[in-house]
Design an enzyme around this catalytic site. Sequence first.
Site, PDB file in Angstrom:
ATOM      1  CG  LEU A  80      -2.179   0.814   1.221  1.00 19.81           C
ATOM      2  CD1 LEU A  80      -3.102   0.366   0.102  1.00 19.81           C
ATOM      3  CD2 LEU A  80      -2.880   0.709   2.571  1.00 19.81           C
ATOM      4  CG  ASP A  81       0.872   4.208  -3.256  1.00 18.53           C
ATOM      5  OD1 ASP A  81       1.647   3.300  -3.592  1.00 18.53           O
ATOM      6  OD2 ASP A  81       0.235   4.907  -4.063  1.00 18.53           O
ATOM      7  NE  ARG A  82       5.924   8.794   2.145  1.00 22.21           N
ATOM      8  CZ  ARG A  82       5.686   9.956   2.761  1.00 22.21           C
ATOM      9  NH1 ARG A  82       5.655  10.021   4.077  1.00 22.21           N
ATOM     10  NH2 ARG A  82       5.490  11.052   2.071  1.00 22.21           N
TER      11      ARG A  82
END
Length: 311
Positions: free
Chosen positions: A141-143
């Site tokens: 999952l993106d930061r």
Amino acid sequence: MRRRQQPPLAKRHGLDPARIRMPEDGTWRTVREFLTATEFRIPPHRIDAMFDADEIVDMAGPLPLDAPYVPGEAVWFHRDLPSETVVPFDISIVYRDDALLVIDKPHFLPTIPRGGHILQTALVRLRLELDLPQLVPAHRLDRVTAGLVLFVIDPTLRGAYQTLFQDRQVRKEYEAVALHDPTLTLPTVVRSRIVSEKGQFTAHQVDGEPNAHTTVELLEHRDGLGRYRLTPLTGRTHQLRLHMNSLGVPILGDDLYPTATGRAVDDFTNPLQLLSSAIEFTDPISKAVRRFETGLSLERWTEGARRSGPL
């Protein structure tokens, strides 16, 4: 399948040591010459100090400073950690058994080590806090995106769960908050071709055969804002952010689309209003249908509800 060689150094801070293989056609005289010529991020004086401290090893143990170069062999060492700003948010555990760990990742915390983010990542923090040194993520999952991430605890089951995500056998649902445009006809399916280039922070939509598909639904709206459900069929870089932007309703808090803002990495205000809210799949081991839902909410929507009061 060739069995992966086990490193001769123990994990440090929940991380495996770096494994550096010496090329078969190498002409260096010593391991030191090879490392100083190829490990550009480590200054020669630091490499010397690592040799002196017995921190560079092969399968037989620590290597001396004059250890000869051996084509095809490997050496291991732990890289120095970058200076990191602590991400001041907790990780919530949604579910745990002997095989799986499902967590709610906060905004601004990367899933895995990358670049300047090592200790301040969900993977490393969980390995250390839960004493699970073999923990691996089944997906990423993106930061800047919050919400559900599934990790695999049992090393023998990694492939089965990771393959679910690779083969798009997992239904993912996201929530987003953006401006409400009453002229948009929703639900709709956005299809486009997204490309990303190595070294670039942003992805782009270009002409050509679509490779990214997202269903966009409006769940509710108030005070000029909408709460949307986004269901991606594919998983291209920044797909949800690009598709919402293409509809003219970019996700609130987006620092890349439509315009890059250059936000500092230690600025934890105004998070991207995007949340991984549900994941559902048929378990590859038990064959049961499993569904997990987030315990988090998006602050711009909940803050609006508090200001509006009861209807």
